[in-house]
Motif scaffolding. Structure first.
Motif, PDB file in Angstrom:
ATOM      1  N   ASN A  78       0.869  -1.179   0.000  1.00 51.81           N
ATOM      2  CA  ASN A  78       0.000   0.000   0.000  1.00 51.81           C
ATOM      3  C   ASN A  78       0.908   1.231   0.000  1.00 51.81           C
ATOM      4  N   PRO A  79       0.559   2.278  -0.750  1.00 50.73           N
ATOM      5  CA  PRO A  79       1.454   3.443  -0.829  1.00 50.73           C
ATOM      6  C   PRO A  79       1.670   4.162   0.505  1.00 50.73           C
ATOM      7  N   SER A 105       3.680   7.758  -4.717  1.00 51.63           N
ATOM      8  CA  SER A 105       2.568   8.032  -5.629  1.00 51.63           C
ATOM      9  C   SER A 105       2.091   6.686  -6.177  1.00 51.63           C
ATOM     10  N   LYS A 106       0.947   6.702  -6.850  1.00 54.81           N
ATOM     11  CA  LYS A 106       0.432   5.466  -7.449  1.00 54.81           C
ATOM     12  C   LYS A 106       1.449   4.915  -8.461  1.00 54.81           C
ATOM     13  N   GLU A 107       2.082   5.834  -9.216  1.00 54.79           N
ATOM     14  CA  GLU A 107       3.062   5.402 -10.237  1.00 54.79           C
ATOM     15  C   GLU A 107       4.272   4.762  -9.554  1.00 54.79           C
ATOM     16  N   TYR A 109       4.377   3.388  -6.637  1.00 51.14           N
ATOM     17  CA  TYR A 109       3.936   2.122  -6.040  1.00 51.14           C
ATOM     18  C   TYR A 109       3.968   1.015  -7.099  1.00 51.14           C
ATOM     19  N   PHE A 110       3.381   1.283  -8.265  1.00 54.45           N
ATOM     20  CA  PHE A 110       3.349   0.230  -9.292  1.00 54.45           C
ATOM     21  C   PHE A 110       4.719  -0.010  -9.913  1.00 54.45           C
ATOM     22  N   ASP A 130      -1.822  -7.434  -5.840  1.00 54.81           N
ATOM     23  CA  ASP A 130      -1.359  -6.525  -6.905  1.00 54.81           C
ATOM     24  C   ASP A 130      -0.146  -7.115  -7.627  1.00 54.81           C
ATOM     25  N   ARG A 339      -7.932   4.717   3.193  1.00 51.74           N
ATOM     26  CA  ARG A 339      -7.114   3.504   3.055  1.00 51.74           C
ATOM     27  C   ARG A 339      -7.119   2.770   4.393  1.00 51.74           C
TER      28      ARG A 339
END
Ligand code: ADE
Length: 417
Positions: A78-79, A105-107, A109-110, A130, A339
Motif C-alpha cells: 500500500n502506498p 505516488s500510485k506510479e 507504487y506500481f 497486486d 485507506r
C-alpha cells in the motif's frame, strides 16, 4: 535483474533495528522456526519477491527468509503503509532489497511492484494480489517460471480465485489467509484492535457512548464490532449476507441498512472488501462531525470521489485526518484517505498475531519450494498439519498446555456405534 534498494529515510536505520528486535521478542513461533532451519538453509539459491506492508513484523519474516538462504526483494502492499525506519533497517541487510517509502505516488507504487516482478522470482508473496495480478498481466513469461505464490489477505484470495476460475493462473498459490491460525486471529483480533488503534491515534475521540457503524460482518467486521462494544460503543452492523446478518443480531448488535445507519452513526468503519459501501447519498444523510474510516484492503469502500464532489472545502486537521465541509454545511472527517486505517494511522496488527500469520507464510514458502513443479496451477489451502503445528507452537510459547485424547476416547470418536 538485481536492483539497489530505493528507500526515503536511510538515517532511520537504528530506529528500525530497535523496532524489529522488539517484534522478534513478540513473535516466538516464527523465531523458533527461523532457528530450526537456520543451519540447513532450505532456501539457498531461491529468489523471493514479496509485496507486503513494510512493518516490523514483515521485517521479521523477510529476515527469516533471507537467513534461510533466499534473496528477497520487498515492495509495499500500500502506498501509505510503509514504516520508513523498518525499510531503512531491512535495506541495510545483505540479500534484501527494499523499494518502498511512506507516501509513494500510485506510479511509484506500481513501479516497485513491477520491479518485484522483474526479479524473476521463484516464489511470490503478496498481500492483496497486486503483484500476482501484475505478473499475470504484464510479466507472463516470468510468471510461467514461478514455483508458486502465497497470498496473505481475503481480497487477494478473491482475486486469485477469479484467475483460477478463468483458467488464467500461471502458478500454484497457497491461500495463507485461509489458514485457521491466520484468519481467526489476524483478521479478527488483529484488525479488531489495530483499526480502533488507528482511529484513536488519528482523532483521540471517546468511543464510549458513540454509535459506531461497522459495514461487513466477516472476520474483520466481527473483530472490530466486538472491540468497539468492549469500549462502550453502541454498535450497528450492516450486511448483505442474511446468515452473517443473523449472526450479528444474535451476537447482540443492531442490524440495519446503510441508508438507515447513515442517519444515526457517529463513526463508520467499512470492512466488506467491496466498492461503494458508503456513497454520496449516505454522506448527505450523515450527522455533523461523523467520522469515516476503512479497514478493508483497498480504498474503494468509502467513495472518496463522491466526498470530494459534494464538499465545498477540505482541510488537514490532524495527522491522518481530513475535515470535509459538505455543501449542506455538515462536517465529515475522513481518516487515512479511506485507506487501511490500521496501517495508515497506526502500526498494523500487533506482533503477537502476525507471529502466526507470518509463520504460515514462512512454512508455505518452504512447502512451495519443497514441492516445486509438483503442484497444479490452483489456489490451495495451507496443509492442515501446518495449521495444527502453528497452533501448538503458539500455545507452547504462551505456556499453555492442553489435554490429549486417551486411546479409549479416540476409538470412541472413530466408531459409528
Ligand atoms: N497487515 C496487518 N497488520 C500488519 C503488520 N503488522 N505487518 C504486516 N502486514 C500487516
Amino acid at each position: 535483474m538485481r536492483l539497489e534498494s530505493k528507500i526515503k529515510r536511510p538515517e532511520l536505520e537504528e530506529e528500525g533495528n530497535k523496532k524489529i528486535s522488539f517484534a522478534e521478542i513478540h513473535m516466538p513461533v516464527l523465531m523458533r522456526l527461523r532457528e530450526k532451519y537456520l543451519k540447513e538453509k532450505p532456501l539457498d539459491g531461491i529468489i523471493i519477491s514479496a509485496a507486503l506492508h513494510v512493518t516490523k513484523e514483515t521485517a521479521v519474516l523477510i529476515k527469516t527468509l533471507s537467513l534461510w538462504g533466499a534473496k528477497v526483494f520487498l515492495a509495499p502492499s500500500n502506498p501509505l503503509s510503509t514504516q520508513d525506519d523498518v525499510a531503512a533497517s531491512l535495506a541495510s541487510l545483505e540479500n534484501i532489497t527494499v523499494e518502498a517509502w511512506r507516501g509513494m505516488s500510485k506510479e511509484e507504487y506500481f513501479m516497485a511492484i513491477k520491479d518485484a516482478a522483474r526479479q524473476e522470482p521463484n516464489v511470490v508473496i503478496d498481500d492483496g494480489a497486486d503483484l500476482h495480478v501484475t505478473i499475470h498481466e504484464e510479466f507472463k513469461e516470468i510468471g510461467r517460471k514461478v514455483y508458486g505464490g502465497n497470498e496473505e489477505t481475503t481480497t487477494g484470495v478473491v482475486r486469485l480465485k477469479a484467475l483460477e476460475r478463468n483458467d488464467k493462473l500461471l502458478y500454484p498459490v497457497i491461500a495463507v489467509n485461509n489458514a485457521l491460525t491466520k484468519f481467526l486471529f489476524d483478521n479478527r483480533y488483529g484488525t479488531g484492535q489495530s483499526s480502533i488503534d488507528g482511529i484513536l491515534r488519528a482523532t483521540n475521540i471517546l468511543i464510549a457512548g458513540k454509535r459506531a457503524v461497522v459495514a461487513g460482518y466477516g472476520w474483520v467486521g466481527r473483530g472490530i464490532a466486538m472491540r468497539l462494544k468492549g469500549l462502550g460503543a453502541r454498535v450497528i452492523v450492516t450486511e448483505v449476507d442474511p446468515i452473517r446478518a443473523l449472526e450479528a443480531v444474535m451476537d447482540g448488535f443492531e442490524v440495519m441498512t446503510m441508508d438507515e445507519a447513515s442517519k444515526i452513526g457517529d463513526i463508520f468503519i467499512t470492512a466488506t472488501g467491496d466498492i461503494d459501501v458508503i456513497v454520496e447519498r449516505h454522506m448527505l444523510n450523515m450527522k455533523d462531525g461523523a467520522i469515516l474510516a476503512n479497514a478493508g484492503h483497498f480504498n474503494v469502500e468509502v467513495n472518496v470521489e463522491d466526498l470530494e464532489r459534494i464538499s465545498d472545502s477540505r482541510e488537514n486537521v490532524r495527522e491522518n485526518t481530513v475535515k470535509y465541509v459538505l455543501r449542506n454545511g455538515k462536517r465529515i472527517f475522513l481518516i487515512g484517505e479511506g485507506r487501511l486505517v490500521n496501517l495508515v494511522a497506526a502500526e498494523g496488527h500487533p506482533s503477537e498475531v502476525m507471529d502466526m500469520s507470518f509463520a504460515n507464510q514462512a512454512l508455505s514458502v518452504l512447502y512451495l519450494v519443497n514441492n516445486g513443479g509438483k503442484l497444479d496451477k490452483r489456489v490451495y489451502d495451507v496443509p492442515t498439519e501446518q495449521d495444527q503445528l502453528i497452533a501448538r507452537l503458539k500455545l507452547e510459547t504462551m505456556g499453555i498446555r492442553i489435554d490429549e485424547l486417551s486411546e479409549k476416547q479416540r476409538k470412541y470418536l472413530e466408531s459409528y456405534k
